[in-house]
Design an enzyme around this catalytic site. Structure first.
Site, PDB file in Angstrom:
ATOM      1  N   HIS A  58     100.659  34.659  35.028  1.00 42.40           N
ATOM      2  CA  HIS A  58     100.820  33.489  34.168  1.00 42.40           C
ATOM      3  C   HIS A  58     102.270  33.010  34.267  1.00 42.40           C
ATOM      4  O   HIS A  58     103.185  33.806  34.533  1.00 42.40           O
ATOM      5  CB  HIS A  58     100.517  33.838  32.715  1.00 42.40           C
ATOM      6  CG  HIS A  58      99.075  34.079  32.439  1.00 42.40           C
ATOM      7  ND1 HIS A  58      98.537  33.926  31.183  1.00 42.40           N
ATOM      8  CD2 HIS A  58      98.044  34.466  33.231  1.00 42.40           C
ATOM      9  CE1 HIS A  58      97.250  34.194  31.205  1.00 42.40           C
ATOM     10  NE2 HIS A  58      96.923  34.539  32.448  1.00 42.40           N
ATOM     11  N   GLU A  60     104.431  32.283  32.017  1.00 45.17           N
ATOM     12  CA  GLU A  60     105.368  32.963  31.120  1.00 45.17           C
ATOM     13  C   GLU A  60     105.792  34.325  31.666  1.00 45.17           C
ATOM     14  O   GLU A  60     106.968  34.693  31.584  1.00 45.17           O
ATOM     15  CB  GLU A  60     104.732  33.176  29.734  1.00 45.17           C
ATOM     16  CG  GLU A  60     104.342  31.899  29.034  1.00 45.17           C
ATOM     17  CD  GLU A  60     102.874  31.537  29.224  1.00 45.17           C
ATOM     18  OE1 GLU A  60     102.250  31.088  28.245  1.00 45.17           O
ATOM     19  OE2 GLU A  60     102.350  31.695  30.344  1.00 45.17           O
ATOM     20  N   CYS A  88      98.952  32.831  25.578  1.00 46.18           N
ATOM     21  CA  CYS A  88      97.811  33.712  25.299  1.00 46.18           C
ATOM     22  C   CYS A  88      98.331  35.022  24.705  1.00 46.18           C
ATOM     23  O   CYS A  88      99.540  35.224  24.576  1.00 46.18           O
ATOM     24  CB  CYS A  88      97.031  33.977  26.587  1.00 46.18           C
ATOM     25  SG  CYS A  88      97.919  35.011  27.781  1.00 46.18           S
TER      26      CYS A  88
END
Length: 154
Positions: A58, A60, A88
């Site tokens: 992801h 991040e 998430c």
């Protein structure tokens, strides 16, 4: 959740949006993240799950790895992470563990958001680090990029 934004937040979210657009080059969901400390970008990334065939790739997570390398520590203190989509649970957990003090995200994720939409990992009182969270910055632009991506696949 605090809705307080600062003058340079728009600029850095704009960088995160540009990062998200780069994910389209390899057919990944267009999500971008930028980590800033003292007005300087120390980490930036976009989703690379399809590219790497890695469920943890992801934006991040990749940006946090880069920021930790630049900081020389797993603690990414005195920083802000800007992300185009509400993090998430995995990413919120990593943000907390990295001790990032502030999170600014663009649009909410009603299916997997962990900053208040589905879960609220970053406000969990039992965790020892709870960053300030501000959501909704450039939300329409962030949401439109995602809408266009998913519409092109239907």
């Amino acid at each position: 959740m605090s809705e307080r934004f600062f003058p340079r937040d728009d600029y850095f979210m704009g960088l995160a949006l540009r990062e998200a657009e780069r994910a389209l080059e390899h057919d990944d969901v267009p999500i971008g993240a930028v980590i800033v400390r003292d007005g300087e970008v120390i980490g930036s990334a976009h989703n690379e799950r399809e590219l790497r065939q890695d469920p943890t790739a992801h934006a991040e997570i990749i940006a946090l790895r880069e920021a930790a390398r630049v900081a020389g520590s797993w603690r990414v203190l005195d920083s802000v992470i800007y992300v185009t989509l509400e993090p998430c649970a995995m990413c919120a957990g990593a943000i907390s563990l990295a001790r990032v003090p502030r999170v600014v995200y663009g649009t909410e994720d009603p299916k997997a958001g962990a900053c208040g939409s589905v879960l609220d990992v970053l406000s969990e009182p039992r965790l020892n680090h709870r960053p300030v969270v501000a959501g909704g910055l450039l939300a329409q632009e962030c949401a439109e990029l995602l809408r266009e991506f998913f519409a092109s696949r239907r």
